[in-house]
Design a protein around this motif. Structure first.
Motif, mmCIF file in Angstrom:
data_model
loop_
_atom_site.group_PDB
_atom_site.id
_atom_site.type_symbol
_atom_site.label_atom_id
_atom_site.label_comp_id
_atom_site.label_asym_id
_atom_site.label_seq_id
_atom_site.Cartn_x
_atom_site.Cartn_y
_atom_site.Cartn_z
ATOM 1 N N ASN A 513 0.820 -1.212 0.000
ATOM 2 C CA ASN A 513 0.000 0.000 0.000
ATOM 3 C C ASN A 513 0.855 1.263 0.000
ATOM 4 N N LYS A 516 2.282 1.691 -3.473
ATOM 5 C CA LYS A 516 1.281 2.220 -4.400
ATOM 6 C C LYS A 516 1.075 3.715 -4.193
ATOM 7 N N TYR A 520 1.712 6.771 -6.683
ATOM 8 C CA TYR A 520 0.666 7.753 -6.972
ATOM 9 C C TYR A 520 1.174 9.177 -6.729
ATOM 10 N N MET A 582 -6.206 5.162 -10.270
ATOM 11 C CA MET A 582 -6.598 3.845 -10.763
ATOM 12 C C MET A 582 -5.387 3.083 -11.299
ATOM 13 N N SER A 584 -2.359 3.310 -10.304
ATOM 14 C CA SER A 584 -1.418 2.970 -9.235
ATOM 15 C C SER A 584 -1.850 1.753 -8.441
ATOM 16 N N ARG A 585 -3.025 1.226 -8.707
ATOM 17 C CA ARG A 585 -3.533 0.113 -7.906
ATOM 18 C C ARG A 585 -2.798 -1.194 -8.173
ATOM 19 N N THR A 586 -2.162 -1.340 -9.303
ATOM 20 C CA THR A 586 -1.485 -2.581 -9.628
ATOM 21 C C THR A 586 -0.196 -2.279 -10.356
ATOM 22 N N LEU A 591 -5.990 -3.984 -14.614
ATOM 23 C CA LEU A 591 -6.966 -3.535 -13.631
ATOM 24 C C LEU A 591 -8.224 -4.393 -13.694
ATOM 25 N N ASN A 599 -11.985 -1.805 -4.989
ATOM 26 C CA ASN A 599 -11.568 -0.916 -3.900
ATOM 27 C C ASN A 599 -12.671 0.120 -3.672
ATOM 28 N N LEU A 602 -11.683 3.696 -2.395
ATOM 29 C CA LEU A 602 -11.156 4.605 -3.413
ATOM 30 C C LEU A 602 -12.293 5.225 -4.216
ATOM 31 N N TRP A 647 -4.990 6.501 -17.384
ATOM 32 C CA TRP A 647 -5.228 5.108 -17.008
ATOM 33 C C TRP A 647 -4.887 4.189 -18.179
#
Length: 675
Positions: A513, A516, A520, A582, A584-586, A591, A599, A602, A647
């Motif tokens: 976390n 990430k 971000y 969005m 930065s989530r993976t 995604l 999430n 978020l 994204w």
């Protein structure tokens, strides 16, 4: 003496005076009693020859004082990033002042204001509070799981752990000797057993009870009170499961006679009156007892019997089990007080061979498997015997996939540093047996020098230096010593190795976390800085509104156009940040594979930001305060594709990375000649 606080060995050591001085480590001396250890049986007098820092405890304390805590990987990286951010932000701010005045025609005053704004845009103001909150949340999760963390940064260090060096006694095991199985002439039985015991089993169990100095009682509240050597207590519990009750404290000896355990003979014996006769009971090392036995189950011991018993003893010892043989013989009652030890312990009948072990904790094997799946190596560093340590390690799955190598303390002491580095650099998992405090410290230093993030788990006084030197020291909260708990970074309230794995998993979640959010933070600097620079250097929206070089935008007829331009710049930054969040989530997966709506927090954050932005650009008091205005619809439409552009660009990059790294697109190595 129970020396487990110094050596980590769960089996008590028999100490006695002797004339000849022994060689080797002082903790292996059999004529020295150490402060901080416990008497579990016997009595004696001693001469104090060292106190305070001159004792073995003091020596260990001095080792602990020579080492200190280093920064965690996250602390080190955040400091480096902070300096980098400061350099970049200041550099861009200073460079903008001449560009703004020369290229955009801004006054020096406006250029300085824009330079300050550029500095602010580059500063990740949410980085430190977010990291702190993420780590604090990890601390709370760990506390609920039975792990108390002293330093908040230790949560992140747990997530970075690549090697776990663990003690055996009390961590992988329960620190409680237990009988696992017993050989008798009728076969092998395992206590506890629901089946009625055979005559040979009851005979062996009675010999175990009679040849014992430990006691088991039950107080008025029903609490079981055990006193004595842990090995003898294990024998009493096994005998009780076979229907032979254990002795109680204060019971009369009834004229019995005892020959205490002799470490040179490796056996002890008792003579118990039985009416007009008596019974000699002997227990000790199987090879010592067996050579004094002449019969088994009412017949003479044959050569085949000896061969079969030696094979059984070798097989059980190879499994890391501790073995004791019990034997007995009848004796004329008149000889109880006159017969000597050597005559009493002759012509015995072998009753049984008991296999004991300090059993693994429940869940340890599963926890080891989780470590292996997570790419974490496990090393057992213990003061216990090599065979015992290896048996426990293999029993819980250590070395199951990487292989297992055992190194003893003397071998380690004679090993040069380059050879130790080479061994530690392999993927093989290791067992270090009979290790000293200095050896544990050396292993920790060598692993850290190789770039490994090391978690050291121990509970004894001798473990304190290594606990302090490791990246994260883990001490036992129940059975651990105060010294170990003080030196450690994390304390386990349940003394369970499985809790360490839970803590590592929580640390990895926190680390992921934090990573990430850092991505971000730095990624959203681009959508903040680029619109800002475009506005400051080119002022294209303003140009369409009639602005020319030298015109003032803070007042006059262009003021409304200037407010519209700043509002659209602000909205463009917000729109791009949605896409950055969005993306930065993976790190590698698409995604879609993790779920666009998985999430929920978020998504609620997006909704809150949209509502907040609408209020800021539509409510007159807030418009006046923030210098915004309500843009026309045809300009707002230009904002809609911005999140998807950011994204989508990241999705395309990750798709190309997965495609490049997939086995189907990996280059095929050329075939070897002849294949």
């Amino acid at each position: 003496m129970d020396l487990s606080t110094l050596t980590g060995e769960s089996v008590p050591v028999h100490l006695q005076t002797q004339q000849a001085a022994s060689s080797g480590p002082i903790v292996e001396a059999i004529d020295i009693v150490f402060s901080g250890t416990n008497v579990v049986g016997g009595d004696g007098r001693a001469v104090v020859f060292a106190t305070g820092m001159h004792t073995e405890l003091g020596h260990i304390a001095s080792l602990s004082q020579r080492v200190g805590h280093d920064e965690s990987p996250l602390e080190h990286q955040v400091k480096r990033v902070a300096w980098l951010i400061a350099a970049v932000a200041v550099g861009m701010g200073i460079a903008f002042i001449p560009l703004g005045t020369a290229l955009a025609g801004l006054s020096l005053h406006d250029s300085v204001n824009f330079a300050i704004g550029l500095l602010v845009a580059n500063v990740p103001e949410g980085l430190l509070p977010t990291i702190t909150l993420a780590l604090a949340l990890g601390v709370r999760i760990l506390a609920r799981s039975g792990a108390l963390v002293k330093r908040i940064s230790a949560v992140e260090t747990l997530g970075s752990t690549m090697v776990i060096c663990t003690d055996k006694t009390g961590t992988l095991t329960q620190n409680r000797m237990t009988d696992t199985q017993m050989w008798t002439p009728d076969g092998v039985v395992s206590p506890p057993s629901d089946a009625p015991p055979s005559e040979s089993v009851r005979t062996a169990a009675q010999a175990m009870v009679d040849c014992c100095t430990a006691t088991i009682d039950v107080d008025e509240s029903g609490q079981v009170i055990e006193f004595g050597d842990p090995t003898e207590l294990a024998l009493l519990r096994a005998a009780s499961s076979f229907g032979v009750p254990p002795p109680h404290a204060g019971e009369s000896d009834d004229g019995r006679r005892s020959f205490a355990f002799d470490p040179a003979l490796r056996r002890m014996s008792t003579i118990v009156p039985t009416g007009d006769a008596a019974r000699v009971n002997v227990k000790g090392a199987p090879e010592e007892v067996l050579q004094r036995c002449t019969s088994i189950a009412g017949r003479r011991l044959s050569g085949d019997d000896h061969a079969a018993l030696r094979e059984l003893i070798a097989r059980w010892a190879g499994q890391g089990l501790r073995l004791l043989a019990v034997a007995s013989r009848s004796l004329d009652g008149a000889l109880i007080q006159t017969i000597d030890r050597d005559d009493a312990e002759q012509d015995l009948t072998l009753d049984g061979i008991v296999a004991m072990m300090d059993p693994p904790r429940p869940g340890v094997r599963d926890a080891v498997a989780v470590c292996h799946r997570a790419g974490i190596r496990i090393m057992v560093v213990t003061g216990d015997h090599a065979l015992t340590a290896r048996g426990i390690a293999e029993g819980v799955g250590i070395g199951a996939h990487r292989g297992l190598e055992v190194i003893t303390g003397p071998d380690l002491d004679a090993m040069p540093e380059n050879q130790l580095d080479e061994i530690l650099g392999h993927t093989t998992e290791l067992v270090f047996a009979r290790t000293s405090p200095e050896a544990k410290l050396r292993i920790t230093d060598a692993l850290r020098d190789l770039g490994e993030v090391v978690a050291m788990t121990d509970d004894g006084v001798n473990d304190a230096p290594a606990l302090r030197r490791s990246d994260i020291g883990v001490a036992m909260g129940r059975n651990g010593t105060d010294v170990a708990r003080e030196a450690a970074t994390m304390v386990l309230t349940d003394d369970n190795f499985a809790t360490i794995v839970t803590a590592v998993a929580a640390g990895r979640r926190v680390y992921d976390n934090v990573r990430k959010f850092i991505v971000y933070i730095f990624a959203h600097a681009t959508p903040e800085v680029v619109p800002f620079l475009m506005y400051a250097l080119f002022l294209g929206t303003l140009w369409e509104g009639g602005w020319r070089f030298g015109d003032s935008v803070s007042s006059g007829p262009l003021h409304d156009t200037w407010e519209l331009a700043t509002t659209m710049t602000f909205l463009g930054i917000v729109a791009c940040q949605f896409g950055t969040a969005m993306a930065s989530r993976t790190q590698r997966a698409s995604l879609r594979s993790i779920g666009v709506t998985s999430n929920r927090l978020l998504l609620w954050g997006f909704l809150f930001e949209i509502v907040f932005v609408i209020v800021v650009i539509t409510v007159p008091p807030l418009q006046s305060l923030s210098g915004t205005t309500t843009p026309p619809v045809h300009l707002l439409i230009w904002l809609l594709p911005m999140p998807f552009v950011v994204w989508g660009a990241d999705e395309l990059y990750r798709w190309m990375r997965r495609r490049r790294d997939s086995p189907a697109h990996s280059p095929t190595p050329p075939a070897e000649p002849g294949h």
